[in-house]
Write an enzyme that holds these catalytic residues in place. Structure first.
Site, short mmCIF file in Angstrom:
data_model
loop_
_atom_site.label_atom_id
_atom_site.label_comp_id
_atom_site.label_asym_id
_atom_site.label_seq_id
_atom_site.Cartn_x
_atom_site.Cartn_y
_atom_site.Cartn_z
N THR A 88 31.99 97.93 34.62
CA THR A 88 31.63 96.52 34.42
C THR A 88 31.78 96.04 32.98
OG1 THR A 88 29.35 97.29 34.45
CG2 THR A 88 30.16 96.20 36.43
N ASN A 89 31.96 96.96 32.04
CA ASN A 89 32.25 96.46 30.68
C ASN A 89 33.61 95.79 30.67
OD1 ASN A 89 29.88 97.62 29.95
ND2 ASN A 89 30.79 99.33 28.83
N GLY A 134 2.05 79.21 21.93
CA GLY A 134 2.38 77.99 21.19
C GLY A 134 1.53 76.78 21.54
N LYS A 189 -5.41 80.24 33.22
CA LYS A 189 -6.81 80.23 32.82
C LYS A 189 -7.65 79.53 33.88
CE LYS A 189 -7.34 79.68 28.29
NZ LYS A 189 -7.19 78.79 27.13
N CYS A 191 29.45 102.25 36.55
CA CYS A 191 29.32 103.12 35.38
C CYS A 191 29.34 102.34 34.07
CB CYS A 191 30.41 104.19 35.39
SG CYS A 191 32.07 103.50 35.24
N SER A 237 34.41 103.11 41.25
CA SER A 237 33.33 103.02 40.28
C SER A 237 33.56 101.75 39.46
CB SER A 237 33.34 104.26 39.38
OG SER A 237 32.36 104.11 38.38
N ARG A 282 -8.06 87.77 32.55
CA ARG A 282 -6.63 87.79 32.89
C ARG A 282 -6.17 89.24 32.84
NH1 ARG A 282 -4.96 84.97 27.16
NH2 ARG A 282 -6.53 86.10 26.02
N TYR A 339 25.32 104.46 43.98
CA TYR A 339 24.63 104.93 42.77
C TYR A 339 24.89 104.01 41.59
CZ TYR A 339 29.17 106.70 41.17
OH TYR A 339 30.46 106.80 40.79
N MET A 364 -1.77 74.17 22.55
CA MET A 364 -2.85 73.63 21.73
C MET A 364 -4.04 74.57 21.67
SD MET A 364 -4.97 70.13 22.16
CE MET A 364 -6.45 70.85 22.83
N ARG A 404 -9.65 73.14 27.02
CA ARG A 404 -8.81 74.32 26.85
C ARG A 404 -7.49 74.13 27.58
NH1 ARG A 404 -12.57 79.00 29.28
NH2 ARG A 404 -11.42 80.29 27.78
N HIS A 433 30.38 99.51 16.51
CA HIS A 433 30.72 100.87 16.94
C HIS A 433 29.53 101.80 16.80
CE1 HIS A 433 32.32 104.97 16.22
NE2 HIS A 433 33.12 104.66 17.24
#
Ligand code: ADP
Ligand code: MG
Ligand code: MG
Length: 882
Positions: free
Chosen positions: A773-774, A102, A23, A838, A770, A337, A858, A104, A93, A453
């Site tokens: 990553t899970n 949140g 501000k 992937c 590939s 803003r 990719y 004042m 302000r 799932h």
């Protein structure tokens, strides 16, 4: 030189946000630009931090700077704080670096007391106005600084309005306000055991402290945690001369966006309220008028405002959210803003600003948050529709759908086959329900979370899904569910909104997602700049076509297990698994082979000319067999029947024995992935033959099919070497039998730490890596995802043990280090080794950025996230271009 803790508005700039807060920095910028901003000064965020490190006190040094700034302000405007003859009134302000709801609330009209209010009345010749200001000030200050709740004041005001028989505040007279003020002061005395502070310098001091203290109130704290804002930024305080919109009908206050924040349309959008102050516009005490009405009421002001709005837009090169006040026919700017906007508006505004020559294409690409695009890629409920919401669950997968309720996957499949629209409602889903999920318009479960799932599969399919809708009491036997006093039976229509988790009664009008021309334009620009490809994870031709339509450049992961789970195949797959002899197993596989070949033909055809990475069978075999406990129950029931069929019992016992034999203590780390291919090579052989026969057949038709065979879960180079030999042998065999030559590549998933650690060895046998990553996240952390997400991960994230859920946002420091290592080791022996990702992370923006920086070729994600990934990939390229 001493540290500067206080800046007059004309000493600041827009780029001093971290010091002056958003501000303050923008007030300074507007002041510099010569716009009509009431003068004032900003106390910096550093002063706030100093306040805390000094044990919540304002140091003499800072106090002195505040006093000096106030004196300068008084000099410039020719008024003095607390001077009854000519009082200066100010607003106080808060203003953090990031806008924080949140913090004042603003205090207006500070400086008023029993004496100055008289001065103000005299000076303006408007006692009604002066006392209106004073009562507002007492109420705001008491609420915010003294902790006397608004509600008490509102009660008094309502009582007075009632006795005077008026509806609006504006109808009260100066005397009425004096009465209100007397009662307010009495209330304050009663509640705080003290008089309302009369000394304006005490008022100012306490207000400034209150702003600092609000940085650490509970609301602000929680907000920062949710939005990942650091706790040590501090807030600035703005002290600004008041201007008054409540001086009569030639005054007023308003808020306006320079463009429509929900559509992005280029038009002033906002509201204005005559004879009002501050938050009156949004507080709903009277109905404000649309900003366009200002054209009639105050034509000159409107024109001036329009010009200023255009100037601010041009200056900030973005849509602005502006607060302004008119005092007796003079316009003042109080805040500007960058305005918050919906995703469609963000896209339109960014593209329009390029056309208007205000920003470059690359800036436009950086302006749109990829995460927000999700809502543009799914069906939505018509916002004008009347809705009857009966329950709310977790918003597990976005999109909206209407359909008839069914409680059973088989029935869902059957009805959908007849062209009906159905919504599958289950307590939870298992892999056995897949065909029903495919057939349904959407899925609702009463149990399970965002990673159940149902949720994971539905997201992959791009289908709306609501999970954990616990208020639904599902009775599978009676084929109905109840919620409150509604009973919904099989065949009844419901609608669901997967973006909000709402379950609605009946059918509702839906709006299809259309990629607006602006959205298409933005994605084209993204494709021009990005240096990393985007592929999709898809298991069937429909998904593949969807992915292609959304701009995918190939399939990064085609899982083959779903093909085994189709309802008509499960018996054959079970036959294959249960086979006692090689002979029996071959017979079952021979039946599967043409089916698989058909699957691959479909998907390779859909992706003509583009690469398709096909992963050979990955999950443990027991996933295709009935559940152990259910089997036991069935068998017990059978045995208890008097006229039981011996043969049937023997069959079930046989099945039970096999299920027990395949049972694993830890299936995730068990007999799956290439370990299946090593022990049951005939399964992989069948799959590979199917892939290559499909390829040969398409080639014959002149279709450019480009398969890439991917071996899952490799941990040692020997596994890959043996599997590679198998694939090559079958490829040669198919080439011979068909007389067709075709190209293909062989690669592996990197999803076990050992594979990453020995990537140089593995690369000798691989054409591509590939990153899965899970699994790589599971095996690196030693987390089993289902257990972690169900039990402790949530707490970890909440208490900042982990910054994010590593299954959603790639853990760059740990898992990422393995990826970097695999990249370096792999390319050290094979410089042109192709690399992709992937896992689900392939559609997440910070993970995409990491992949780009690490040199991957990719990313691959679910079809519906492809446009999001295209944009995120462009942003990553712009930020880290090589
Ligand atoms: P918020 O951050 O909640 O928007 P603001 O500080 O912008 O709070 O102020 C709340 C209201 O008071 C706004 O309507 C604003 O325009 C108004 N206001 C703030 N300062 C002044 C001032 N000096 N004169 C008149 N109105 C003001
Ligand atoms: Mg404001
Ligand atoms: Mg895996």
């Amino acid at each position: 030189m001493n540290q500067k803790f206080v800046y007059l508005f004309d000493e600041g700039r827009a780029d001093m946000k971290s010091l002056l807060g958003g501000k303050g920095a923008n007030l300074a910028e507007m002041t510099r630009a010569g716009l009509p901003v009431p003068p004032g000064f900003t106390i910096t965020t550093e002063a706030c931090n100093a306040f805390y490190s000094a044990g919540r006190t304002i140091s003499p040094e800072i106090q002195q700077q505040i006093d000096a700034a106030l004196a300068e302000l008084e000099k410039r405007v020719g008024k003095k704080l607390g001077d009854p003859a000519n009082p200066l009134l100010v607003s106080v302000r808060s203003g953090a670096v990031f806008s924080m709801p949140g913090m004042m609330d603003t205090i207006l009209n500070l400086g008023l007391n029993d004496e100055t209010v008289k001065g103000l009345a005299e000076l303006t010749g408007n006692p009604r106005f002066a006392y209106d200001c004073y009562r507002r000030f007492i109420q705001m200050f008491s609420d915010v600084v003294l902790g006397v709740d608004h509600y008490h004041f509102e009660q008094i005001l309502d009582q007075v309005k009632e006795t005077r028989v008026v509806r609006h505040d504006t109808e009260l007279t100066a005397e009425d306000w004096q009465d209100v003020i007397a009662r307010y002061k009495e209330l304050v005395r009663k509640e705080t055991k003290d008089d309302f502070p009369q000394d304006p310098s005490v008022q100012l001091d306490r207000a400034i402290r209150a702003v600092f203290l609000s940085w650490n109130n509970q609301r602000a704290f929680v907000y920062r945690r949710i939005n990942k804002i650091p706790d040590d930024l501090g807030t600035a305080v703005n002290v600004q001369m008041m201007v008054f919109g409540n001086m009569g009908d030639d005054s007023g206050t308003g808020v306006a966006f320079t463009r429509n924040p929900s559509t992005g349309e280029k038009e002033l959008y906002g509201e204005f309220l005559v004879n009002a102050q501050g938050e009156d516009v949004v507080a709903g005490i009277r109905t404000p008028q649309p900003i366009s009405a200002l054209k009639e009421i105050m034509p000159e002001i409107f024109q001036q405002f329009q010009e200023i709005a255009a100037r601010l837009e041009a200056h900030y090169k973005d849509m602005q959210d502006i607060e302004f006040t008119v005092e007796r026919g003079k316009l003042y700017m109080l805040q500007t803003r960058s305005g918050k906007r919906t995703a469609p508006a963000a896209v339109k505004i960014a593209v329009d600003l390029v056309a208007e020559g205000l920003i470059s294409k690359e800036e436009a690409l950086l302006r749109v948050d990829p995460d927000g695009l999700d809502q543009l890629l799914h069906r939505r409920i018509d916002p004008d529709a009347k809705l009857q919401v009966i329950a709310k669950g977790l918003p597990a997968s976005p999109g909206a759908a209407s359909g008839q309720v069914v409680f059973d996957a088989d029935l869902a499949d059957k009805l959908a086959g007849e062209g009906k629209k159905v919504i599958l409602v289950r307590p939870e889903t298992t892999p056995e329900d897949i065909h029903g999920m495919v057939a349904a318009q959407g899925i609702v479960t009463s149990r399970g979370g965002m990673t159940s799932h149902a949720a994971v599969v539905a997201r992959g399919m791009g289908k709306p899904c609501i999970c954990g809708c616990e208020s639904l009491r599902i009775d599978l036997r009676a084929k109905q569910f109840a919620v409150d006093d509604h009973v919904v039976k099989e065949g009844d229509w419901i609608s669901i909104d997967g973006a909000t988790g709402r379950v609605l009664l009946g059918e509702v009008p839906l709006i299809d997602p259309v990629l607006s021309p602006e959205f298409k334009q933005l994605l084209e620009w993204a494709d021009e700049v990005r240096q990393i490809d985007v592929r999709a994870n898809a298991d069937n031709p429909e998904d593949a076509l969807k992915a292609r339509e959304f701009g995918a450049q190939g399939i990064g992961l085609c899982r083959t297990e779903h093909m085994f789970m189709a309802i008509d195949r499960v018996p054959i797959v079970q036959e294959m698994i249960l086979a006692e002899t090689d002979e029996e197993r071959r017979r079952a596989l021979d039946k599967l082979l043409p089916m698989q070949q058909g699957d691959f033909e479909g998907i390779l055809r859909a992706m003509e000319g583009l690469p398709v990475t096909i992963r050979l069978l990955d999950p443990p075999l027991h996933e295709f067999l009935p559940n152990l406990e259910e089997l036991l129950v069935e068998l017990t029931k059978l045995r208890m029947q008097e006229d039981a069929d011996r043969e049937q019992i023997r069959e079930k016992e046989n099945l039970l024995r096999k299920v027990r034999a395949l049972h694993e203590f830890n299936p995730m780390l068990g007999h799956r992935g290439c370990r299946l291919g090593m022990t049951f090579p005939e399964i992989y052989e069948m799959q590979v033959v199917a892939i290559f026969r499909a390829t040969a057949k398409l080639r014959q038709e002149g279709i450019d099919a480009r398969p890439e065979v991917m071996i899952p879960l490799v941990g040692h180079v020997n596994e890959l070497r043996i599997m590679r030999e198998l694939v090559v042998e079958k490829a040669n065999q198919v080439m011979e039998e068909t007389g067709q030559r075709f190209e293909y590549t062989i690669g592996t998933m990197i999803e076990i730490p050992r594979a990453a650690l020995t990537a140089d060895e593995i690369a000798t046998e691989a054409d591509f890596f590939s990153f899965g990553t899970n699994d790589l996240t599971q095996t690196t952390f030693g987390f089993s995802r289902d257990d972690a997400e169900g039990k402790f991960l949530h707490q970890y994230v909440q208490h900042k043990v982990l910054p994010d859920n590593p299954f959603a946002v790639l853990d760059q420091t740990g898992v990422g280090k393995l990826i970097q290592m695999a990249e370096q080791l792999g390319r050290s022996v094979k410089p042109d080794l192709k690399l992709g990702i992937c896992g689900e992370h392939g559609g997440e923006k910070s993970s995409i950025e990491f992949c780009y920086k690490t040199g991957l070729n990719y990313v691959s994600c679910s079809p519906f996230r492809v446009p999001i990934a295209r944009l995120a990939a462009a942003q990553a390229t712009i930020k880290h271009r090589k």
